[in-house]
Write a protein that holds these residues in place. Structure first.
Motif, short mmCIF file in Angstrom:
data_model
loop_
_atom_site.label_atom_id
_atom_site.label_comp_id
_atom_site.label_asym_id
_atom_site.label_seq_id
_atom_site.Cartn_x
_atom_site.Cartn_y
_atom_site.Cartn_z
N TRP A 52 5.08 -31.57 -6.48
CA TRP A 52 6.19 -31.43 -7.41
C TRP A 52 6.08 -30.09 -8.13
O TRP A 52 5.05 -29.43 -8.09
N PHE A 53 7.15 -29.71 -8.81
CA PHE A 53 7.08 -28.58 -9.74
C PHE A 53 8.19 -28.69 -10.76
O PHE A 53 9.21 -29.35 -10.54
N VAL A 54 7.97 -28.08 -11.90
CA VAL A 54 9.00 -27.88 -12.92
C VAL A 54 9.00 -26.40 -13.26
O VAL A 54 8.00 -25.88 -13.74
N PHE A 55 10.11 -25.74 -12.96
CA PHE A 55 10.28 -24.34 -13.34
C PHE A 55 11.14 -24.32 -14.59
O PHE A 55 12.33 -24.63 -14.55
N ASN A 56 10.52 -23.97 -15.71
CA ASN A 56 11.20 -24.03 -17.01
C ASN A 56 11.14 -22.64 -17.64
O ASN A 56 10.06 -22.10 -17.85
N ARG A 57 12.29 -22.07 -17.92
CA ARG A 57 12.35 -20.72 -18.49
C ARG A 57 13.39 -20.71 -19.62
O ARG A 57 14.57 -20.44 -19.39
N PRO A 58 12.98 -21.03 -20.85
CA PRO A 58 13.94 -20.99 -21.96
C PRO A 58 14.43 -19.57 -22.20
O PRO A 58 13.70 -18.60 -22.00
N LYS A 59 15.66 -19.45 -22.66
CA LYS A 59 16.19 -18.15 -23.06
C LYS A 59 15.47 -17.65 -24.30
O LYS A 59 15.20 -16.46 -24.46
N ASP A 255 13.09 -13.14 -11.86
CA ASP A 255 12.75 -11.94 -12.62
C ASP A 255 13.24 -10.67 -11.93
O ASP A 255 13.74 -9.74 -12.58
N GLU A 256 13.12 -10.62 -10.60
CA GLU A 256 13.58 -9.44 -9.86
C GLU A 256 15.10 -9.31 -9.95
O GLU A 256 15.64 -8.21 -10.08
N TRP A 257 15.80 -10.44 -9.85
CA TRP A 257 17.26 -10.40 -9.92
C TRP A 257 17.72 -10.00 -11.32
O TRP A 257 18.62 -9.17 -11.47
N ARG A 258 17.11 -10.57 -12.34
CA ARG A 258 17.49 -10.27 -13.73
C ARG A 258 17.21 -8.82 -14.07
O ARG A 258 18.03 -8.16 -14.69
N GLY A 259 16.05 -8.30 -13.65
CA GLY A 259 15.70 -6.92 -13.95
C GLY A 259 15.74 -6.65 -15.44
O GLY A 259 15.22 -7.44 -16.24
N PRO A 260 16.41 -5.56 -15.85
CA PRO A 260 16.48 -5.25 -17.29
C PRO A 260 17.55 -6.04 -18.04
O PRO A 260 17.65 -5.92 -19.26
N SER A 261 18.34 -6.84 -17.33
CA SER A 261 19.40 -7.60 -17.99
C SER A 261 18.82 -8.69 -18.88
O SER A 261 17.72 -9.21 -18.63
N GLU A 262 19.58 -9.06 -19.89
CA GLU A 262 19.17 -10.15 -20.78
C GLU A 262 19.32 -11.48 -20.05
O GLU A 262 20.27 -11.66 -19.27
N GLN A 263 18.40 -12.40 -20.29
CA GLN A 263 18.57 -13.74 -19.74
C GLN A 263 19.74 -14.40 -20.46
O GLN A 263 19.81 -14.41 -21.69
N VAL A 264 20.66 -14.98 -19.68
CA VAL A 264 21.91 -15.46 -20.27
C VAL A 264 21.84 -16.90 -20.75
O VAL A 264 22.62 -17.32 -21.61
N ASP A 265 20.91 -17.70 -20.20
CA ASP A 265 20.89 -19.12 -20.55
C ASP A 265 19.50 -19.68 -20.27
O ASP A 265 18.67 -19.04 -19.61
N ASP A 266 19.27 -20.89 -20.77
CA ASP A 266 18.03 -21.59 -20.43
C ASP A 266 18.05 -21.96 -18.95
O ASP A 266 19.12 -22.15 -18.35
N VAL A 267 16.85 -22.08 -18.37
CA VAL A 267 16.72 -22.42 -16.96
C VAL A 267 15.73 -23.57 -16.81
O VAL A 267 14.65 -23.56 -17.42
N CYS A 268 16.10 -24.57 -16.00
CA CYS A 268 15.19 -25.66 -15.67
C CYS A 268 15.48 -26.12 -14.25
O CYS A 268 16.63 -26.44 -13.92
N VAL A 269 14.44 -26.11 -13.40
CA VAL A 269 14.56 -26.59 -12.02
C VAL A 269 13.41 -27.56 -11.78
O VAL A 269 12.24 -27.22 -12.01
N LEU A 270 13.73 -28.76 -11.30
CA LEU A 270 12.73 -29.78 -10.97
C LEU A 270 12.75 -30.01 -9.46
O LEU A 270 13.81 -30.27 -8.89
N GLY A 271 11.60 -29.88 -8.82
CA GLY A 271 11.48 -30.13 -7.39
C GLY A 271 10.48 -31.23 -7.11
O GLY A 271 9.40 -31.26 -7.71
#
Length: 276
Positions: A52-59, A255-271
């Protein structure tokens, strides 16, 4: 003397702003501690799943997205990912309320199917936010994907409010969409019914529940959204690697896609990788 007074006033103002900033930082850190106590630790998934995994990246420090787990018995459990209105402290307050109400409705009747649980959760959230007939705060609520997984029957029952279930079986990705109605908010009819979807899975199949923060992130060479087709290809292309490695890959690509851009929202992915 005038210059001296001006310098002193500036110094005093900086000191006041510094104290306010430290107070806000301490408050947010404490809010994060409280939210961490309410939201289940990712490690609880080990009670039912080996991979399993939980990818959690709050803004920000705290998040309006949350994952959730409730063990019913040795073979059955409930899992969810929810995306609440807002982010930061307001989003975290909504997430804490949503998680608390989800715990409440499940404890009242844990064997309701996920569609019935979402119906009851919607009623409780509208009641808690006093939204009936109100315009102010009419859109406050959450989107959620909720599954009951039965590892004895090898069956998943899924219900969603604006969030899908992703199921990878025999190398193919199947998207099972939730209903196009949220949990909470008075801009939809208050009495909402949700659809239950049954999936017969095989050992080794994988499922994913996620908020929309990953696919809505702006970045890349043209500063566009990541979008679902890239996300789908990312999950399919790495479907045979270990789940934790897949989570690491999700983080690097994000992270590569975002680059220098600001993170726009919280992120949560559960696998989850399902077993017999």
């Amino acid at each position: 003397r005038s210059v001296g007074r001006w310098v002193q006033d500036e110094s005093d103002q900086r000191a006041v702003w510094q104290r306010r900033h430290e107070g806000m930082t301490d408050s947010i850190a404490y809010a994060s501690k409280l939210q961490g106590a309410m939201i289940p630790k990712p490690e609880v998934l080990q009670e039912q799943f080996e991979h399993w995994f939980v990818f959690n990246r709050p803004k920000e420090v705290v998040s309006g997205d949350f994952h959730w787990f409730h063990r019913l018995d040795e073979d059955r459990c409930l899992v969810a990912v929810a995306d609440c209105t807002g982010h930061g402290v307001p989003g975290a307050m909504m997430a804490t309320l949503g998680c608390s109400l989800l715990n409440e409705v499940v404890l009242q009747d844990p064997w309701r199917d996920p569609a019935e649980l979402l119906q009851h959760l919607n009623q409780r959230l509208i009641q808690s936010l006093n939204q009936k007939g109100q315009r102010k705060g009419a859109g406050d609520g959450m989107d959620i994907a909720l599954c009951r997984i039965d590892q004895h029957q090898r069956e998943i029952i899924f219900a969603g409010a604006f969030r899908p279930l992703y199921w990878i079986h025999d190398g193919q990705l199947t998207v099972i969409n939730g209903d196009r109605k949220p949990i909470g908010g008075s801009h939809f009819e208050p009495e909402r019914k949700f659809s239950a979807h049954r999936v017969a899975y095989h050992p080794g199949d994988r499922i994913y529940l996620f908020s929309d923060g990953y696919v809505d992130q702006f970045g890349g060479p043209e500063r566009k959204k990541f979008m679902l087709p890239r996300f789908n290809a990312l999950l399919l292309g790495e479907q045979h690697v270990a789940m934790q490695l897949q989570a690491d890959l999700l983080g690097r690509v994000f992270d590569e896609w975002r680059g220098p851009s600001e993170q726009v929202d919280d992120v949560c992915v559960l696998g989850l990788q399902l077993r017999a």
